[in-house]
Design a protein around this motif. Sequence first.
Motif, mmCIF file in Angstrom:
data_model
loop_
_atom_site.group_PDB
_atom_site.id
_atom_site.type_symbol
_atom_site.label_atom_id
_atom_site.label_comp_id
_atom_site.label_asym_id
_atom_site.label_seq_id
_atom_site.Cartn_x
_atom_site.Cartn_y
_atom_site.Cartn_z
ATOM 1 N N PRO A 42 -7.244 4.521 2.244
ATOM 2 C CA PRO A 42 -6.152 5.329 2.791
ATOM 3 C C PRO A 42 -4.785 4.734 2.445
ATOM 4 O O PRO A 42 -4.637 3.518 2.303
ATOM 5 N N ILE A 43 -3.809 5.593 2.333
ATOM 6 C CA ILE A 43 -2.479 5.165 1.886
ATOM 7 C C ILE A 43 -1.861 4.143 2.829
ATOM 8 O O ILE A 43 -1.139 3.244 2.393
ATOM 9 N N HIS A 44 -2.165 4.228 4.125
ATOM 10 C CA HIS A 44 -1.544 3.295 5.066
ATOM 11 C C HIS A 44 -2.202 1.917 5.040
ATOM 12 O O HIS A 44 -1.750 1.018 5.724
ATOM 13 N N LEU A 45 -3.267 1.751 4.249
ATOM 14 C CA LEU A 45 -3.916 0.439 4.133
ATOM 15 C C LEU A 45 -3.825 -0.148 2.721
ATOM 16 O O LEU A 45 -4.360 -1.217 2.465
ATOM 17 N N LYS A 46 -3.168 0.539 1.804
ATOM 18 C CA LYS A 46 -3.102 0.064 0.417
ATOM 19 C C LYS A 46 -2.185 -1.132 0.231
ATOM 20 O O LYS A 46 -2.216 -1.769 -0.806
ATOM 21 N N GLY A 47 -1.383 -1.463 1.220
ATOM 22 C CA GLY A 47 -0.448 -2.577 1.096
ATOM 23 C C GLY A 47 -1.101 -3.943 1.206
ATOM 24 O O GLY A 47 -0.477 -4.950 0.932
#
Length: 83
Positions: A42-47
């Motif tokens: 998910p985009i909110h965990l790609k960091g």
Amino acid sequence: MFRHFLTIQQLSRRQISSTVHRQMANKVPDKQKLFQEANGVPIHLKGGVGDAVLYRATMSLTVVGTVFVMYELLKAAVPQKKD
């Protein structure tokens, strides 16, 4: 008097440091590649790990807050017994 004010104004505009500012590398293209990968994350965990920790802390605080609010509502709805 006005001349002193202009002198102070000019001194305040000068830079405090006389060192040369280093040019920073542009990291935006690297971040764009990272976030546009189709790897199923998910985009909110790609960091990375920091995003995962922040996400879990936020979810934990949300659950704890919801439980606390429900407890307080239940406590307010049930009358207290008087001795």
